[in-house]
Design a protein around this motif. Structure first.
Motif, PDB file in Angstrom:
ATOM      1  N   LYS A  40       0.814  -1.218   0.000  1.00 24.62           N
ATOM      2  CA  LYS A  40       0.000   0.000   0.000  1.00 24.62           C
ATOM      3  C   LYS A  40       0.848   1.268   0.000  1.00 24.62           C
ATOM      4  O   LYS A  40       0.363   2.330  -0.361  1.00 24.62           O
ATOM      5  CB  LYS A  40      -0.919   0.017   1.224  1.00 24.62           C
ATOM      6  CG  LYS A  40      -1.947  -1.090   1.218  1.00 24.62           C
ATOM      7  CD  LYS A  40      -2.746  -1.092   2.490  1.00 24.62           C
ATOM      8  CE  LYS A  40      -3.707  -2.265   2.532  1.00 24.62           C
ATOM      9  NZ  LYS A  40      -4.427  -2.331   3.800  1.00 24.62           N
ATOM     10  N   GLU A  41       2.109   1.175   0.428  1.00 27.09           N
ATOM     11  CA  GLU A  41       2.976   2.345   0.512  1.00 27.09           C
ATOM     12  C   GLU A  41       3.611   2.644  -0.840  1.00 27.09           C
ATOM     13  O   GLU A  41       3.767   1.771  -1.682  1.00 27.09           O
ATOM     14  CB  GLU A  41       4.093   2.112   1.537  1.00 27.09           C
ATOM     15  CG  GLU A  41       3.600   2.070   2.954  1.00 27.09           C
ATOM     16  CD  GLU A  41       4.718   1.776   3.947  1.00 27.09           C
ATOM     17  OE1 GLU A  41       5.839   1.418   3.518  1.00 27.09           O
ATOM     18  OE2 GLU A  41       4.463   1.884   5.151  1.00 27.09           O
ATOM     19  N   MET A  42       3.983   3.936  -1.003  1.00 30.95           N
ATOM     20  CA  MET A  42       4.628   4.358  -2.224  1.00 30.95           C
ATOM     21  C   MET A  42       5.733   5.347  -1.867  1.00 30.95           C
ATOM     22  O   MET A  42       5.547   6.199  -1.002  1.00 30.95           O
ATOM     23  CB  MET A  42       3.594   5.036  -3.141  1.00 30.95           C
ATOM     24  CG  MET A  42       4.151   5.519  -4.441  1.00 30.95           C
ATOM     25  SD  MET A  42       2.896   6.309  -5.467  1.00 30.95           S
ATOM     26  CE  MET A  42       1.957   4.910  -5.989  1.00 30.95           C
ATOM     27  N   THR A  43       6.863   5.249  -2.493  1.00 29.98           N
ATOM     28  CA  THR A  43       7.944   6.189  -2.222  1.00 29.98           C
ATOM     29  C   THR A  43       7.666   7.506  -2.938  1.00 29.98           C
ATOM     30  O   THR A  43       6.931   7.550  -3.925  1.00 29.98           O
ATOM     31  CB  THR A  43       9.302   5.632  -2.688  1.00 29.98           C
ATOM     32  OG1 THR A  43       9.244   5.438  -4.101  1.00 29.98           O
ATOM     33  CG2 THR A  43       9.624   4.323  -1.993  1.00 29.98           C
ATOM     34  N   PHE A  44       8.252   8.581  -2.426  1.00 30.71           N
ATOM     35  CA  PHE A  44       8.052   9.890  -3.045  1.00 30.71           C
ATOM     36  C   PHE A  44       8.543   9.909  -4.490  1.00 30.71           C
ATOM     37  O   PHE A  44       7.970  10.580  -5.342  1.00 30.71           O
ATOM     38  CB  PHE A  44       8.776  10.981  -2.261  1.00 30.71           C
ATOM     39  CG  PHE A  44       8.087  11.349  -0.985  1.00 30.71           C
ATOM     40  CD1 PHE A  44       6.796  11.843  -0.990  1.00 30.71           C
ATOM     41  CD2 PHE A  44       8.735  11.205   0.223  1.00 30.71           C
ATOM     42  CE1 PHE A  44       6.157  12.180   0.190  1.00 30.71           C
ATOM     43  CE2 PHE A  44       8.098  11.548   1.413  1.00 30.71           C
ATOM     44  CZ  PHE A  44       6.811  12.035   1.391  1.00 30.71           C
ATOM     45  N   SER A  45       9.593   9.171  -4.786  1.00 26.63           N
ATOM     46  CA  SER A  45      10.123   9.163  -6.151  1.00 26.63           C
ATOM     47  C   SER A  45       9.166   8.487  -7.132  1.00 26.63           C
ATOM     48  O   SER A  45       9.245   8.712  -8.335  1.00 26.63           O
ATOM     49  CB  SER A  45      11.486   8.474  -6.186  1.00 26.63           C
ATOM     50  OG  SER A  45      11.371   7.143  -5.728  1.00 26.63           O
ATOM     51  N   ASP A  46       8.249   7.648  -6.623  1.00 29.41           N
ATOM     52  CA  ASP A  46       7.280   6.975  -7.493  1.00 29.41           C
ATOM     53  C   ASP A  46       6.027   7.797  -7.756  1.00 29.41           C
ATOM     54  O   ASP A  46       5.184   7.407  -8.560  1.00 29.41           O
ATOM     55  CB  ASP A  46       6.863   5.625  -6.888  1.00 29.41           C
ATOM     56  CG  ASP A  46       8.017   4.630  -6.864  1.00 29.41           C
ATOM     57  OD1 ASP A  46       8.961   4.805  -7.646  1.00 29.41           O
ATOM     58  OD2 ASP A  46       7.956   3.683  -6.053  1.00 29.41           O
ATOM     59  N   LEU A  47       5.876   8.928  -7.083  1.00 29.53           N
ATOM     60  CA  LEU A  47       4.678   9.749  -7.244  1.00 29.53           C
ATOM     61  C   LEU A  47       4.696  10.496  -8.573  1.00 29.53           C
ATOM     62  O   LEU A  47       5.737  10.938  -9.041  1.00 29.53           O
ATOM     63  CB  LEU A  47       4.575  10.780  -6.112  1.00 29.53           C
ATOM     64  CG  LEU A  47       4.330  10.243  -4.711  1.00 29.53           C
ATOM     65  CD1 LEU A  47       4.371  11.381  -3.707  1.00 29.53           C
ATOM     66  CD2 LEU A  47       2.998   9.535  -4.635  1.00 29.53           C
ATOM     67  N   THR A  48       3.527  10.652  -9.143  1.00 24.09           N
ATOM     68  CA  THR A  48       3.399  11.479 -10.337  1.00 24.09           C
ATOM     69  C   THR A  48       3.386  12.946  -9.893  1.00 24.09           C
ATOM     70  O   THR A  48       3.108  13.239  -8.728  1.00 24.09           O
ATOM     71  CB  THR A  48       2.086  11.170 -11.093  1.00 24.09           C
ATOM     72  OG1 THR A  48       0.994  11.536 -10.254  1.00 24.09           O
ATOM     73  CG2 THR A  48       1.989   9.703 -11.463  1.00 24.09           C
ATOM     74  N   PRO A  49       3.666  13.875 -10.794  1.00 23.31           N
ATOM     75  CA  PRO A  49       3.632  15.295 -10.410  1.00 23.31           C
ATOM     76  C   PRO A  49       2.274  15.722  -9.842  1.00 23.31           C
ATOM     77  O   PRO A  49       2.218  16.535  -8.923  1.00 23.31           O
ATOM     78  CB  PRO A  49       3.940  16.024 -11.716  1.00 23.31           C
ATOM     79  CG  PRO A  49       4.752  15.042 -12.496  1.00 23.31           C
ATOM     80  CD  PRO A  49       4.200  13.694 -12.130  1.00 23.31           C
ATOM     81  N   GLN A  50       1.180  15.178 -10.353  1.00 19.59           N
ATOM     82  CA  GLN A  50      -0.140  15.532  -9.834  1.00 19.59           C
ATOM     83  C   GLN A  50      -0.312  15.046  -8.397  1.00 19.59           C
ATOM     84  O   GLN A  50      -0.853  15.764  -7.557  1.00 19.59           O
ATOM     85  CB  GLN A  50      -1.259  14.932 -10.719  1.00 19.59           C
ATOM     86  CG  GLN A  50      -1.337  15.513 -12.109  1.00 19.59           C
ATOM     87  CD  GLN A  50      -0.317  14.910 -13.062  1.00 19.59           C
ATOM     88  OE1 GLN A  50       0.276  13.870 -12.790  1.00 19.59           O
ATOM     89  NE2 GLN A  50      -0.078  15.582 -14.182  1.00 19.59           N
ATOM     90  N   GLU A  51       0.131  13.827  -8.110  1.00 23.76           N
ATOM     91  CA  GLU A  51       0.040  13.299  -6.748  1.00 23.76           C
ATOM     92  C   GLU A  51       0.955  14.080  -5.814  1.00 23.76           C
ATOM     93  O   GLU A  51       0.604  14.332  -4.658  1.00 23.76           O
ATOM     94  CB  GLU A  51       0.434  11.815  -6.729  1.00 23.76           C
ATOM     95  CG  GLU A  51      -0.545  10.915  -7.441  1.00 23.76           C
ATOM     96  CD  GLU A  51      -0.018   9.502  -7.614  1.00 23.76           C
ATOM     97  OE1 GLU A  51      -0.841   8.576  -7.617  1.00 23.76           O
ATOM     98  OE2 GLU A  51       1.198   9.328  -7.756  1.00 23.76           O
TER      99      GLU A  51
END
Length: 145
Positions: A40-51
Motif C-alpha cells: 500500500k505504501e509508495m515512495t516519493f520518487s514513485d509519485l506522479t507530479p499531480q500526486e
C-alpha cells in the motif's frame, strides 16, 4: 519414580513445541502484515507530479493582484521597500527590531536572550529605527513598480 520424571519431560516438550509454534505463527503474521503495508505504501520518487502537488498547499493570499502599500507623509511605502530596508540593517540590529516590533519582546527580554546589556539593545533598536527612516525617505519614490 521414573514414571513422574518421564511425564514431566513430556509436558516440557509439549510446552516447548507449543511456544515454538506460537512464535513461528506470530512471525508469519508480522511478515504478512508488513508485506500488505508495503504493497500500500509508495515512495516519493514513485509519485506522479499531480500526486506530488496534492501533498502540500501554498498560501496564495499575496500572490498576484495588487501589492499592499500605504501612504505616509506623501510617500508610498510598499512591502518590497520595507523588506529591502530591513535587509540593509546588520544582522544583530535586524533581529533586535524584529523581536521588539513583531514579537512584542521588551528590551530587557531581548537583552536576556542574547546575554548582553539592555542599553545595547536600546541603542541597536533606536539606531536601526533612524537608519530605516533614512532608507525609506531616500527610496520611497523609487519603488513604485
Amino acid at each position: 519414580m521414573i514414571e513422574p520424571d518421564r511425564t514431566e519431560w513430556q509436558v516440557r516438550c509439549a510446552f516447548n513445541a507449543f511456544c515454538k509454534r506460537v512464535l513461528k505463527n506470530e512471525a508469519i503474521n508480522i511478515y504478512n502484515e508488513r508485506r500488505q503495508q508495503q504493497s500500500k505504501e509508495m515512495t516519493f520518487s514513485d509519485l506522479t507530479p499531480q500526486e506530488e502537488n496534492q501533498l502540500y498547499t501554498l498560501d496564495k493570499h499575496y500572490e498576484g493582484g495588487e501589492e499592499h502599500s500605504f501612504q505616509v507623509a506623501g510617500m508610498k511605502i510598499t512591502s518590497k521597500l520595507l523588506a529591502e530596508a530591513l535587509r540593509t540593517l546588520p544582522k544583530e540590529k535586524r533581529i533586535t527590531v524584529l523581536l521588539y516590533y513583531f514579537f512584542n519582546m521588551s528590551d530587557v527580554e531581548i537583552a536576556q536572550h542574547f546575554d548582553i546589556p539592555r542599553s545595547t539593545i536600546q541603542y541597536r533598536r533606536t539606531s536601526s529605527f533612524e537608519r530605516l527612516k533614512r532608507f525609506l525617505e531616500e527610496h520611497a519614490d523609487e519603488w513604485d513598480d
